[in-house]
Design an enzyme around this catalytic site. Sequence first.
Site, short mmCIF file in Angstrom:
data_model
loop_
_atom_site.label_atom_id
_atom_site.label_comp_id
_atom_site.label_asym_id
_atom_site.label_seq_id
_atom_site.Cartn_x
_atom_site.Cartn_y
_atom_site.Cartn_z
N TYR A 13 0.81 -1.22 0.00
CA TYR A 13 0.00 0.00 0.00
C TYR A 13 0.84 1.27 0.00
O TYR A 13 0.36 2.32 -0.41
CB TYR A 13 -0.94 0.01 1.21
CG TYR A 13 -2.12 -0.91 1.06
CD1 TYR A 13 -3.30 -0.47 0.51
CD2 TYR A 13 -2.04 -2.25 1.47
CE1 TYR A 13 -4.39 -1.31 0.36
CE2 TYR A 13 -3.11 -3.11 1.32
CZ TYR A 13 -4.29 -2.64 0.76
OH TYR A 13 -5.36 -3.48 0.60
N ARG A 40 1.62 -10.99 -6.22
CA ARG A 40 1.43 -9.55 -6.07
C ARG A 40 2.06 -8.80 -7.23
O ARG A 40 1.46 -7.89 -7.81
CB ARG A 40 2.01 -9.06 -4.74
CG ARG A 40 1.85 -7.55 -4.52
CD ARG A 40 2.46 -7.11 -3.20
NE ARG A 40 1.74 -7.68 -2.07
CZ ARG A 40 2.16 -7.62 -0.81
NH1 ARG A 40 3.32 -7.03 -0.53
NH2 ARG A 40 1.44 -8.13 0.17
N PRO A 94 4.75 -5.06 11.03
CA PRO A 94 3.59 -5.31 11.90
C PRO A 94 3.98 -5.26 13.37
O PRO A 94 5.16 -5.26 13.73
CB PRO A 94 3.18 -6.73 11.49
CG PRO A 94 4.46 -7.37 11.05
CD PRO A 94 5.23 -6.27 10.36
N LEU A 222 5.20 8.67 14.09
CA LEU A 222 4.44 8.07 15.17
C LEU A 222 3.56 9.11 15.85
O LEU A 222 2.40 8.86 16.17
CB LEU A 222 5.38 7.44 16.21
CG LEU A 222 6.29 6.30 15.77
CD1 LEU A 222 7.06 5.75 16.96
CD2 LEU A 222 5.49 5.18 15.12
N THR A 223 4.13 10.30 16.06
CA THR A 223 3.40 11.35 16.77
C THR A 223 2.21 11.84 15.97
O THR A 223 1.12 12.08 16.52
CB THR A 223 4.35 12.53 17.07
OG1 THR A 223 5.50 12.04 17.77
CG2 THR A 223 3.65 13.57 17.93
N LYS A 268 -15.08 12.95 13.50
CA LYS A 268 -16.22 12.16 13.03
C LYS A 268 -16.30 10.88 13.86
O LYS A 268 -15.43 10.01 13.78
CB LYS A 268 -16.03 11.82 11.54
CG LYS A 268 -17.18 11.02 10.95
CD LYS A 268 -18.45 11.83 10.86
CE LYS A 268 -19.55 11.04 10.15
NZ LYS A 268 -20.85 11.73 10.23
N CYS A 277 -1.92 1.80 10.32
CA CYS A 277 -1.00 2.72 11.00
C CYS A 277 -1.37 3.10 12.42
O CYS A 277 -0.54 3.01 13.32
CB CYS A 277 -0.86 4.00 10.17
SG CYS A 277 0.06 3.78 8.64
#
Length: 470
Positions: A13, A40, A94, A222-223, A268, A277
């Site tokens: 992705y 793939r 992962p 990450l933040t 939302k 993520c």
Amino acid sequence: MKIKNICCLGAGYVGGPTMSVIALKCPEIKVTVVDLNESRIAAWNDEDLDKLPVYEPGLADVIREARGRNLFFSTDVDSAIEAADMIFIAVNTPTKNYGEGKGMAADLKFVELCARQIARIAKNDKIIVEKSTLPVRTAETLQTILDHTGNGVKFEVLSNPEFLAEGTAIDDLLNADRVLIGGNQTESGQKAIQALVDVYAHWLSPKQILTTNVWSSELSKLTANAFLAQRISSINALSALCEVTEADVDEVAAAIGTDSRIGPKFLKSSVGFGGSCFQKDILNLVYLCRYFNLPEVANYWEQIIILNDYQKYRFAKKIITSLFNTVSGKKITFLGWAFKKDTNDTRESAAIYVAEHLIEDGAEIHVYDPKVSEEKIKADMRYLWELKGLTEQKIESKLKQIFVYESSSEALHQAHAIAVLTEWDEFKTYNWNEIYISMYKPAFVFDGRNILDAEKLTSIGFQIKGIGKG
């Protein structure tokens, strides 16, 4: 340094769309995307662009223009590495499901394998670009492996985290808020940074390209995800309060979103966030905080995940209690399985966990998603149950409670309840009068994305229950 040949390790992705846009905008650069997964790569090379392994609006048009010109997909990893001036690492990272850091730390085994393969193959100096989401200080690990090859090759490791939202990835690449490039603050490190800046400068302005040291770049990824997920869990926490006080979560979100200090985005409310993520990155952040003995900080960020899990459980429990405290043998139709619309990605989708709760209570789950296959849906559930240690016999038994359809009408016919798990636009256009006629009564609709016209469905006769609606 002028880049003439780029290689990307990983055709998923991130790697596929990112490299496709780079190839489109940089026609003088040869871009080769490599992966060991033969099926793939075959899908990326298929003449039928509807068979691309990644569904993203606009991606097929980019592939159509660049593939075969300067964009190539291959399983010949060694040759691509040897020819490249710059190598992107975009393999899966992962959350570990074994050993130290199980359930929180990122599993870097694929990244390390990439580094060792590069070190073995490389015969000349190369720039290595971290594209996968990685914990802080991973660049140091890569640099250590690469610097001890004994081949006399010099490597510069850059951090260039992706900030793509699935479903809008092509637009995010073409019209990025920012591109972040982190590197060593040395002369050779600055030259490497500039080489990557020059690639993105083919279509982005200087103000859109930010440069930092490598550690800041890694932590920024990450933040950013932690802050976005925090907003979702915050509004979802309030959705529970809205339901019992008869407030409307959308009205609350609109009211606070007009405050310029807060803004309207990521307010939302829904059945919960998913994707590759948010959960992974927050757990990684929690692990890092605990590793560096910052328990209060770790507990703060972990609460976002706890709330997200609670939201999915709360949604499933609402279905059970509304259906008179039993769903055993009842047909519950899921509209949507992907974690969000306009993608076929199902990683950490709320649908997986809602299905698990309902199946445990004996429900039959009937699924329609316009982009997700039966094979993928059942593989998602199998993976979850295997992680939980269920026997093969038990897994096979539970899989018999899942039915997947290629048309929505079949999935909806004679359902006891409908649960909207993905906000696909087509669900809003259905003939809900016909759906109502075909359902068992009372006809329940549980709108986990708050996309349906509740007033209209109520007038038809549905018992409709949204998120955060009193």
